[in-house]
Design a protein around this motif. Structure first.
Motif, PDB file in Angstrom:
ATOM      1  N   GLU A 114       5.406  -5.819   6.822  1.00  0.00           N
ATOM      2  CA  GLU A 114       6.279  -5.345   7.900  1.00  0.00           C
ATOM      3  C   GLU A 114       7.685  -5.083   7.356  1.00  0.00           C
ATOM      4  O   GLU A 114       8.096  -5.649   6.355  1.00  0.00           O
ATOM      5  CB  GLU A 114       6.351  -6.390   9.018  1.00  0.00           C
ATOM      6  CG  GLU A 114       5.020  -6.680   9.696  1.00  0.00           C
ATOM      7  CD  GLU A 114       4.574  -5.546  10.611  1.00  0.00           C
ATOM      8  OE1 GLU A 114       5.410  -4.657  10.892  1.00  0.00           O
ATOM      9  OE2 GLU A 114       3.413  -5.547  11.035  1.00  0.00           O
ATOM     10  N   GLU A 115       8.416  -4.212   8.066  1.00  0.00           N
ATOM     11  CA  GLU A 115       9.785  -3.838   7.732  1.00  0.00           C
ATOM     12  C   GLU A 115       9.864  -2.983   6.475  1.00  0.00           C
ATOM     13  O   GLU A 115      10.947  -2.818   5.892  1.00  0.00           O
ATOM     14  CB  GLU A 115      10.692  -5.070   7.605  1.00  0.00           C
ATOM     15  CG  GLU A 115      10.767  -5.901   8.883  1.00  0.00           C
ATOM     16  CD  GLU A 115      11.725  -7.075   8.759  1.00  0.00           C
ATOM     17  OE1 GLU A 115      12.346  -7.215   7.686  1.00  0.00           O
ATOM     18  OE2 GLU A 115      11.832  -7.845   9.719  1.00  0.00           O
ATOM     19  N   SER A 116       8.755  -2.408   6.044  1.00  0.00           N
ATOM     20  CA  SER A 116       8.784  -1.452   4.946  1.00  0.00           C
ATOM     21  C   SER A 116       9.218  -0.094   5.471  1.00  0.00           C
ATOM     22  O   SER A 116       9.114   0.191   6.661  1.00  0.00           O
ATOM     23  CB  SER A 116       7.405  -1.351   4.289  1.00  0.00           C
ATOM     24  OG  SER A 116       7.041  -2.568   3.682  1.00  0.00           O
ATOM     25  N   GLN A 117       9.703   0.754   4.576  1.00  0.00           N
ATOM     26  CA  GLN A 117      10.082   2.095   4.985  1.00  0.00           C
ATOM     27  C   GLN A 117       9.706   3.094   3.902  1.00  0.00           C
ATOM     28  O   GLN A 117       9.642   2.763   2.719  1.00  0.00           O
ATOM     29  CB  GLN A 117      11.573   2.180   5.323  1.00  0.00           C
ATOM     30  CG  GLN A 117      12.515   1.969   4.160  1.00  0.00           C
ATOM     31  CD  GLN A 117      13.973   2.022   4.587  1.00  0.00           C
ATOM     32  OE1 GLN A 117      14.326   1.628   5.682  1.00  0.00           O
ATOM     33  NE2 GLN A 117      14.835   2.514   3.705  1.00  0.00           N
ATOM     34  N   MET A 118       9.420   4.316   4.328  1.00  0.00           N
ATOM     35  CA  MET A 118       9.001   5.381   3.424  1.00  0.00           C
ATOM     36  C   MET A 118      10.003   6.524   3.497  1.00  0.00           C
ATOM     37  O   MET A 118      10.790   6.633   4.435  1.00  0.00           O
ATOM     38  CB  MET A 118       7.615   5.897   3.814  1.00  0.00           C
ATOM     39  CG  MET A 118       7.536   6.384   5.249  1.00  0.00           C
ATOM     40  SD  MET A 118       5.964   7.159   5.687  1.00  0.00           S
ATOM     41  CE  MET A 118       6.260   8.823   5.081  1.00  0.00           C
TER      42      MET A 118
ATOM     43  N   PRO B 230       5.030   2.176   8.353  1.00  0.00           N
ATOM     44  CA  PRO B 230       6.407   2.044   7.864  1.00  0.00           C
ATOM     45  C   PRO B 230       7.370   2.865   8.712  1.00  0.00           C
ATOM     46  O   PRO B 230       6.963   3.823   9.378  1.00  0.00           O
ATOM     47  CB  PRO B 230       6.311   2.600   6.439  1.00  0.00           C
ATOM     48  CG  PRO B 230       5.240   3.643   6.531  1.00  0.00           C
ATOM     49  CD  PRO B 230       4.237   3.130   7.548  1.00  0.00           C
ATOM     50  N   THR B 231       8.628   2.488   8.708  1.00  0.00           N
ATOM     51  CA  THR B 231       9.640   3.342   9.316  1.00  0.00           C
ATOM     52  C   THR B 231       9.963   4.480   8.349  1.00  0.00           C
ATOM     53  O   THR B 231       9.727   4.371   7.146  1.00  0.00           O
ATOM     54  CB  THR B 231      10.921   2.552   9.621  1.00  0.00           C
ATOM     55  OG1 THR B 231      11.409   1.961   8.404  1.00  0.00           O
ATOM     56  CG2 THR B 231      10.642   1.455  10.628  1.00  0.00           C
TER      57      THR B 231
ATOM     58  N   PHE C   3       8.900  -0.339  -0.186  1.00  0.00           N
ATOM     59  CA  PHE C   3       7.530  -0.781   0.033  1.00  0.00           C
ATOM     60  C   PHE C   3       7.461  -2.269  -0.314  1.00  0.00           C
ATOM     61  O   PHE C   3       7.493  -2.644  -1.478  1.00  0.00           O
ATOM     62  CB  PHE C   3       6.548   0.008  -0.820  1.00  0.00           C
ATOM     63  CG  PHE C   3       6.356   1.433  -0.385  1.00  0.00           C
ATOM     64  CD1 PHE C   3       6.579   1.806   0.924  1.00  0.00           C
ATOM     65  CD2 PHE C   3       5.944   2.402  -1.294  1.00  0.00           C
ATOM     66  CE1 PHE C   3       6.397   3.114   1.332  1.00  0.00           C
ATOM     67  CE2 PHE C   3       5.758   3.721  -0.891  1.00  0.00           C
ATOM     68  CZ  PHE C   3       5.990   4.075   0.429  1.00  0.00           C
TER      69      PHE C   3
ATOM     70  N   GLY D 160       1.470   7.884   3.785  1.00  0.00           N
ATOM     71  CA  GLY D 160       2.444   7.829   4.863  1.00  0.00           C
ATOM     72  C   GLY D 160       2.778   9.209   5.400  1.00  0.00           C
ATOM     73  O   GLY D 160       2.879   9.416   6.608  1.00  0.00           O
TER      74      GLY D 160
END
Length: 787
Positions: free
Chosen positions: A364-368, A293-294, A303, A354
């Motif tokens: 894809e394109e998830s972020q934490m 994740p980004t 998520f 993470g």
């Protein structure tokens, strides 16, 4: 990160799933020290290492790391002056050879311009010791045996040992065969006290002489070293002792050679362990179908299609979990067994993974985010037995959480306020959420209390959620519905299970109106959500189709331009070839003219000779190409010739005037002092200069016989020319009694369009004007309505 959260969210079980992919002791040691971090730069580095490992896994199958033992004890022993045995040196040799192989591996990746963020940095820390590696690989085998190549002395000793053993075998063969077999318990050669012996029956022990070394348990067999073998065994034993001493000397020598490189070898083993750990993270991510994740600096967690890593990935239901952007608190309501607690744990565990630098099972394109602390109060939500001690335990934990929480904390509450009176529990749950919210912490809480549905609806930065339940199948779908509070579905389930309608109706009447209104609101929200989901799916499909068409168009455009450029290049090459041929022919003609002049002894070349030469040069063009050109043929057919026209004779390149027509397409042309007969195909009429201020207006005979078009096309014309034509055209259209006309000016830079607008604004006969509809040209055309 507090250790309690690691146990509650089962982070150690994730580490246990990762362990089987490790092949080095150093990698396993790194795993034991794996914990979630809170430093953003270190977290980014850990994630970059995992990303590099995944890339290498896809491209080359992973970093070539074999099984490596822990060599720290060996290095400590040589540090204090001890000698290592063959197995220990073999383990160190494996580290040395692996270092060389990994260095070559990354050199190949660099040559292929494969971009990596952290792996190259690790590789640069490896210290290659080629001479030492070569020496140790030559002297020690993988199992720790010292090879014959370790020293010349050892080679000779082992050759001597093999010769002695051969002589002993041949001597024994003569003793155990033939008549001597009857004296033996078995016709074999064995070893006792490191000497070769044969098993002799007790009663014949003196037949062979020599030395008795042992006897069987029954006493019926004795193991005799025959006198013929004693001296041979002595020689063999001496050689074996010499071999042993030479091996000890070699091991001591090799151990001493390692002393200057202790730190380098120790660090190499550490770096190889890190590469092993990176390999393991990549393999684990592949098993989970996990991604990197980004990292959100604003702690906005998104998520997408999140899955709990400890649940069978073929059965787990993915959910989108979003918190931190539009809301910082999520209240999940609904009945048990719907998946509320798993959703709670999924958010917490994926965030821990993470922050530990692991890939997580999301799309894809998830972020934490990055949380300084993650707190959880999660009990057994399936238990129907609640006691004061249980409530007290939960409340003690909650008090501790409230004391430590801040704006960088994530708090997970399961069944908040449970274990006491429902009214008191609901009030406590609301107060606790308010206290956590006052500190700007991030919260996800599950509850059964309907009062919290209203709380989630009314509080800022708070949103309701629920787990979807399929009333038709009477089973949960385990899908998280953000924005929709949960309901019990008790009436629907009871009805499908056969409970009489009158009982259900009476229950409806017993429920207060507020509860019924709330359930109706929830049902309406669910219906709207389903409609929005259907529309979203249709829109997504349409967007995919549009993207596909756009890509096809882009590919076709690229192909067109490539073909066009190719054709232009070919045309240029052909043109250059023609010009070259023309130049060669012209040079030839000039040489002929000079020759003619020299032969005529300075006689001036006559004009008709020059014209003939010019004609030959002009005829160098490819007439067959021009004859096939339909545009030129059409243009020639359209021209009309008349006496007095000023023309150009193309074959001579000279200007002239038409004198008279000779018929059959032939004309007499005056060129200077010459009069020549020229074919009209070779004649080009020169344009006459236009009379100044000449005004051309479309002819109008009557309203019924108007020859003015209702549309004027100005595309491709210059600004002044276009405005002049608009002025003439509008006058003609007004005379033709047109109620309205269309002026097509195109889009272009917009200059012509603006000029026409300015002109129409000041025209006294124009009632109104505006751009055409989209299907008739849009802002590329203007419709003018007359008064």
């Amino acid at each position: 990160m507090n250790s309690r959260i690691l146990n509650v969210l089962e982070f150690d079980q994730v580490k246990q799933q990762l362990a089987p992919y490790l092949v080095t002791d150093q990698g396993k040691k790194t795993l034991t020290k794996l914990f979630p971090l809170t430093n953003p730069s270190k977290i980014t580095q850990r994630l970059a290492e995992t990303s590099d490992a995944q890339k290498i896994q896809r491209l080359r199958g992973g970093i070539p790391i074999p099984k490596l033992e822990n060599i720290e004890p060996h290095l400590k022993r040589i540090q204090i002056g001890a000698d290592l045995n063959g197995v220990e040196i073999a383990q160190i040799t494996r580290v040395l050879s692996t270092t060389s192989e990994v260095t070559r591996f990354f050199a190949e990746l660099a040559e292929l311009d494969i971009e990596l963020t952290r792996a190259y940095t690790f590789n640069e820390e490896l210290v290659v010791l080629p001479e030492l590696t070569k020496r140790f690989k030559q002297a020690i085998e993988d199992d720790g045996r010292v090879t014959d190549d370790a020293s010349e002395e050892l080679r000779q000793l082992r050759q001597q040992i093999r010769r002695n053993e051969k002589v002993i075998r041949e001597t024994f063969d003569g003793l155990i065969r033939g008549n001597n077999t009857k004296y033996l318990s078995d016709a074999i050669v064995t070893i006792r006290n490191e000497r070769y012996v044969i098993p002799v029956k007790q009663e014949y022990r003196g037949i062979f002489g020599g030395v008795v070394h042992d006897q069987s348990a029954s006493g019926q067999t004795v193991f005799v070293e025959p006198k013929q073998i004693v001296s041979l065994n002595n020689k063999l034993r001496q050689s074996q002792l010499a071999e042993k001493n030479e091996i000890l000397r070699i091991l001591a020598e090799l151990s001493a050679e390692l002393v200057p490189y202790q730190k380098e070898i120790h660090h190499n083993a550490y770096i190889l362990g890190q590469f092993d750990f990176m390999n393991a993270k990549a393999q684990y991510a592949k098993q989970l179908n996990a991604t990197i994740p980004t990292v959100s600096e604003k702690n906005e967690v998104v998520f997408l299609s999140a899955r709990h890593p400890l649940i069978d990935q073929t059965h787990v239901v993915p959910n989108d979990i979003v918190i931190g952007k539009e809301y910082q608190a999520i209240v999940i309501t609904g009945p048990n067994t719907g998946g509320k607690t798993i959703t709670l744990k999924t958010l917490g565990l994926l965030q821990l993974m993470g922050q530990a630098g692991l890939a997580i099972p999301v799309a894809e394109e998830s972020q934490m985010g990055i949380f300084s602390q993650i707190f959880a109060d999660i009990g057994d939500e399936q238990s129907i037995e609640q006691s004061l001690s249980t409530f007290s335990s939960h409340m003690t934990n909650i008090v501790s959480i409230i004391d430590q929480v801040d704006d960088r904390s994530l708090v997970l509450f399961d069944e908040l306020g449970a274990g006491t009176d429902p009214q008191e529990g609901a009030a406590l749950a609301i107060s606790i959420l308010d206290a956590i919210g006052a500190k700007n912490a991030y919260v996800m809480a599950t509850t059964h209390y309907p009062e919290l549905k209203v709380y989630g609806y009314n509080r800022a930065q708070t949103i309701n959620a629920s787990m979807e339940f399929d009333v038709d199948t009477l089973s949960p779908t385990y899908r998280l519905l953000i924005g929709v509070p949960g309901r019990s579905n008790a009436f629907e389930i009871s009805k499908r299970l056969g409970l009489p309608t009158e009982i259900i109706d009476q229950a409806h009447q017993i429920m207060d109106g507020e509860s019924q209104d709330l359930n109706e609101m929830i049902a309406d929200l669910e219906e709207r959500r389903k409609m929005a989901e259907i529309e979203y799916t249709q829109l997504r499909d349409e967007v995919k189709e549009a993207d596909r068409l756009r890509k096809e168009l882009a590919d076709a455009t690229a192909y067109f331009y490539a073909e066009r450029d190719s054709q232009i290049d070919e045309a240029k090459k052909e043109a250059n070839r023609i010009v070259k041929e023309a130049k060669e022919e012209s040079d030839k003609l000039i040489r002929q003219l000079r020759k003619m002049q020299l032969e005529g002894k300075h006689q001036v070349i006559k004009e008709h000779q020059l014209i003939d030469a010019k004609t030959q040069m002009n005829q160098l063009q490819h007439d067959e190409v021009l004859q096939k050109n339909k545009v030129l043929k059409k243009a020639k057919a359209a021209k009309t010739l008349k006496v007095g026209d000023e023309v150009k004779v193309t074959s001579y390149g000279q200007r002239g005037e038409l004198i008279k027509s000779l018929g059959n397409g032939q004309w007499q042309v005056q060129m200077g002092i010459l009069k020549m007969t020229i074919s009209e195909d070779d004649i080009e009429v020169l344009q006459q200069e236009k009379s100044p201020k000449q005004r051309v207006v479309h002819t109008v005979q009557s309203n019924q016989q108007a020859h003015v078009s209702p549309q004027l096309d100005l595309r491709g014309k210059r600004y002044e020319e276009a405005l002049n034509e608009v002025d003439q055209y509008l006058d003609a259209a007004i005379l033709a009694n047109y109620p309205q006309v269309t002026i097509v000016h195109g889009k272009g830079t917009g200059a012509l369009r603006q000029g026409i607008v300015n002109y129409l604004q000041n025209h006294r006969s124009v009632k109104s004007f505006g751009f055409a509809p989209n299907n008739q040209g849009g802002n590329g055309a203007t419709i003018v309505v007359f008064k």
